[in-house]
Design a protein around this motif. Structure first.
Motif: not given
Length: 404
Positions: A196-212
Motif C-alpha cells: 500500500p501507498a504511504g506505508v513504510f514497513v520494517n520487518t525484523f528477523g534474527e541478525g537481519s531485517f527487511f525494509v520496503h
C-alpha cells in the motif's frame, strides 16, 4: 557572507553538495560544486530514501518545497513487525506532519539528485577530482587531478564518506568503521494491493531485517539488511552452490512474510545493489578558518534512523544561514557558529543511529524475542516520542518550523 566576486568552492556533486550550492544561492552567495565523477549517473547512485520532516522544512526554507512536492510520495505510517510474530509497533507519520508543519516523503534517490542537479545548472562541474588545497588568510586554492586550480573565499567538503577534503584536514584519522551490516537494495513494480501507498514497513528477523515502501504508483523500494555473520555465511553458501545475489537472498528471506519473497524474486539480478554500511566516530572539529565539512564528509552515520541524507540537507541550510551576510574577513567566525549549531545535534543522531544498528544486528533467538517484546510495549510511546524529538527538532533557527 557578503557578496564577493569569488565563488565558494563546494567539493562534491551529491545531495549534500548540490543542496549546499542551492542554499548558498538562496542566501545571495555565489557557489559552484565540483564532482569527481565524470558523469551524473555515478554521482546519483542509489535507490530510495525518505525525506523526513526536518529535511522537508530545510528544503522549503530555501524555496525548494514545490520541487520536492512534485517528486515525493507522502509517507503516512511506519510499521514494525517481526518475521515470526507479526506486528510490533505502528507509528503515525501524519502525527509528525501535523506537529512539524511539513510532511515526510518517500522519493527515488536519483529523482531527488536529478531535481537538485537541474536547479544547480551550470554551477556543477563534472570530472573534477580534487588532489589537495592550500588555505591562506583570505581564501583557498583547490588543485585538481587534471592540473586545473580554482580559488575561492571558502572550501566546503561535501564529498561523502571518504572525503578528500576531510582527509586533508585530518590525515591521521582512522578509516571509516564498518558497521557490521550489508544492505542489498532494489526497486521493483508490484500490484498496489501488495504494497500500500504511504506505508513504510520494517520487518525484523534474527541478525537481519527487511525494509520496503512505495516510491510512487509504479515502483517499490526494498532493502534486505544482513549482519556480517549472516552475510559471510550466506556468501560462502552462495559461492559453493554457484548462486547469484538474488538466489542467495531468497535462501535467507524466502520464508519471511509477504511481500518480502515476492519483492526479491521480482527484481532482476543486475538491479540488486549490495552496499556495505559504514560510519565514523565523532571528531571535535570539522573546520579550519577557510575550510569546513557538511553531510557524510562531516559526520557519516548508519541508516538506522534514515537521517544520513536528511542531516546533509539540514546541515547545508544551516551553513548557508551562518554565512549569510558575513563579511569575507569574518568567515572563520561564521564557521565556528556553524559548528556550534550543528555539532551536538548531528553527533547525537549518529550515535542513536549506531545504537539502533546494534539492536537490529542481534541474532540470538532468545535475545530477539526480548527485543520484540520491548518493541511491542515501548515503541509506540517511548521510542516514537524520543526518536521524533531527536531527529525532527531542527536547528534551522526561529520561524522555520511549526511549534509543537
Amino acid at each position: 557572507m557578503a557578496h564577493d566576486r569569488d565563488e565558494v568552492i563546494v567539493m562534491g556533486g551529491g545531495i549534500a553538495g548540490l543542496t549546499t550550492v542551492l542554499a548558498l544561492r538562496s542566501a545571495g552567495i555565489p557557489a559552484k560544486a565540483y564532482e569527481r565523477a565524470p558523469a551524473l549517473g555515478a554521482a546519483a547512485a542509489g535507490n530510495g530514501l525518505v525525506v523526513w520532516h526536518n529535511a522537508v522544512i530545510a528544503l522549503r526554507t530555501i524555496g525548494l518545497g514545490k520541487h520536492l512536492d512534485a517528486i515525493g510520495s507522502e509517507l503516512r505510517r511506519y510499521r514494525f513487525r517481526s518475521r515470526r510474530s507479526g506486528s510490533l509497533a505502528d507509528w503515525s507519520i501524519e502525527r509528525g506532519t501535523g506537529r512539524y508543519g511539513a510532511p515526510a516523503y518517500t522519493v527515488s534517490r536519483p529523482a531527488l539528485h536529478g531535481m537538485l542537479t537541474d536547479l544547480v545548472g551550470d554551477d556543477l562541474v563534472l570530472g573534477a577530482r580534487c588532489t589537495g588545497f592550500t588555505e591562506e588568510n583570505d581564501g583557498v586554492t583547490v588543485r585538481f587531478e587534471d592540473g586545473r586550480t580554482v580559488r575561492g573565499p571558502l572550501l566546503i567538503g561535501a564529498d561523502g564518506l571518504r572525503s578528500t577534503v576531510r582527509h586533508r584536514l585530518m590525515p591521521y584519522e582512522p578509516p571509516p568503521r564498518y558497521a557490521g551490516m550489508t544492505a542489498c537494495q532494489g526497486i521493483v513494480g508490484l500490484p498496489v494491493d501488495q504494497v500500500p501507498a504511504g506505508v513504510f514497513v520494517n520487518t525484523f528477523g534474527e541478525g537481519s531485517f527487511f525494509v520496503h515502501y512505495r516510491l510512487d504508483d509504479d515502483s517499490v523500494y526494498w532493502d534486505a539488511v544482513l549482519n556480517d555473520r549472516i552475510g559471510r555465511d550466506l556468501g560462502r553458501t552462495a559461492g559453493s552452490l554457484g548462486l547469484g545475489v538474488r538466489e542467495a537472498l531468497l535462501r535467507e528471506f524466502g520464508h519471511w512474510p509477504d511481500p518480502v519473497p515476492a519483492l526479491i524474486a521480482a527484481t532482476a539480478e543486475p538491479e540488486i545493489l549490495p552496499v556495505d554500511i559504514y560510519d565514523r566516530d565523532p571528531v571535535p572539529r570539522w573546520s579550519t578558518d577557510r575550510v569546513t565539512l557538511v553531510g557524510d564528509a562531516a559526520q557519516p552515520m548508519t541508516f538506522n534512523l534514515g537521517q544520513g541524507a536528511n542531516q546533509a540537507i539540514e546541515g547545508a541550510v544551516v551553513l548557508a544561514q551562518c554565512l549569510s551576510g558575513t563579511p569575507v574577513d569574518d568567515v572563520p567566525a561564521a564557521l565556528a557558529v556553524y559548528e556550534r549549531r550543528r555539532m551536538d545535534r548531528v553527533v547525537r543522531v549518529a550515535r542513536r543511529s549506531r545504537a539502533n544498528g546494534v539492536l537490529s544486528r542481534w541474532q540470538n533467538p532468545a535475545v530477539c524475542l526480548l527485543r520484540d517484546a520491548f518493541m511491542r510495549v515501548a515503541f509506540d510511546r517511548l521510542v516514537y516520542r524520543k526518536t521524533y524529538q531527536l531527529t525532527m527538532d531542527t536547528d534551522l533557527g526561529p520561524g522555520t518550523r511549526t511549534a509543537a
